[in-house]
Design a protein around this motif. Structure first.
Motif, PDB file in Angstrom:
ATOM      1  N   ILE A  50       3.071   5.816  -3.021  1.00 25.98           N
ATOM      2  CA  ILE A  50       4.249   6.694  -3.482  1.00 25.98           C
ATOM      3  C   ILE A  50       4.260   6.745  -5.125  1.00 25.98           C
ATOM      4  O   ILE A  50       4.307   7.951  -5.789  1.00 25.98           O
ATOM      5  N   VAL A  51       3.868   5.548  -5.486  1.00 26.60           N
ATOM      6  CA  VAL A  51       3.967   5.741  -7.142  1.00 26.60           C
ATOM      7  C   VAL A  51       2.698   6.508  -7.765  1.00 26.60           C
ATOM      8  O   VAL A  51       3.066   7.296  -8.666  1.00 26.60           O
ATOM      9  N   GLY A  52       1.584   6.350  -6.800  1.00 26.03           N
ATOM     10  CA  GLY A  52       0.622   7.200  -7.480  1.00 26.03           C
ATOM     11  C   GLY A  52       0.749   8.786  -7.272  1.00 26.03           C
ATOM     12  O   GLY A  52       0.310   9.610  -8.098  1.00 26.03           O
ATOM     13  N   LEU A  53       1.551   9.065  -6.054  1.00 26.47           N
ATOM     14  CA  LEU A  53       1.676  10.719  -6.004  1.00 26.47           C
ATOM     15  C   LEU A  53       2.701  11.067  -6.905  1.00 26.47           C
ATOM     16  O   LEU A  53       2.664  12.132  -7.336  1.00 26.47           O
ATOM     17  N   PHE A  54       3.545  10.294  -7.383  1.00 28.31           N
ATOM     18  CA  PHE A  54       4.599  10.612  -8.342  1.00 28.31           C
ATOM     19  C   PHE A  54       4.251  10.795  -9.591  1.00 28.31           C
ATOM     20  O   PHE A  54       4.260  11.734 -10.289  1.00 28.31           O
ATOM     21  N   ILE A  55       3.196   9.886  -9.906  1.00 30.34           N
ATOM     22  CA  ILE A  55       2.324   9.927 -11.202  1.00 30.34           C
ATOM     23  C   ILE A  55       1.496  11.435 -11.302  1.00 30.34           C
ATOM     24  O   ILE A  55       1.540  12.159 -12.300  1.00 30.34           O
ATOM     25  N   LEU A  56       0.843  11.415 -10.193  1.00 27.60           N
ATOM     26  CA  LEU A  56       0.103  12.899 -10.206  1.00 27.60           C
ATOM     27  C   LEU A  56       1.072  14.044 -10.169  1.00 27.60           C
ATOM     28  O   LEU A  56       0.633  14.943 -10.821  1.00 27.60           O
TER      29      LEU A  56
ATOM     30  N   ALA B 165       0.958  -1.165   0.078  1.00 32.69           N
ATOM     31  CA  ALA B 165      -0.063  -0.206  -0.051  1.00 32.69           C
ATOM     32  C   ALA B 165       0.933   1.306   0.077  1.00 32.69           C
ATOM     33  O   ALA B 165       0.450   2.015  -0.662  1.00 32.69           O
ATOM     34  N   ILE B 166       2.082   1.369   0.736  1.00 35.36           N
ATOM     35  CA  ILE B 166       2.864   2.388   0.917  1.00 35.36           C
ATOM     36  C   ILE B 166       3.494   2.670  -0.578  1.00 35.36           C
ATOM     37  O   ILE B 166       3.656   3.695  -1.050  1.00 35.36           O
TER      38      ILE B 166
END
Length: 63
Positions: free
Chosen positions: A12-18, A7-8
């Motif tokens: 982190i990957v999702g926030l980087f893409i955003l 989940a962590i």
């Protein structure tokens, strides 16, 4: 424990893409705005990243 780590990492990957999406949208918005075009025409200000050389340009195998 494995679920928490996954989940962590996915967060982190999702926030980087955003971050990449928002940064690109803001840069394109500024460059295509009237003020951005005015600054580029009057002062010659362009995107800083266009002038930077990539580390791949200095590759030793290129010679």
């Amino acid at each position: 424990m494995e679920g928490i780590g996954l989940a962590i990492v996915s967060c982190i990957v999702g926030l980087f893409i955003l971050y990449i999406i928002i940064e690109t949208a803001v840069r394109r918005g500024i460059n295509s705005s009237m003020i951005g075009q005015y600054l580029e025409k009057k002062y010659g200000i362009k995107d800083i990243r266009e002038n930077k050389k990539s580390f791949l340009d200095d590759d030793l195998d290129k010679d």
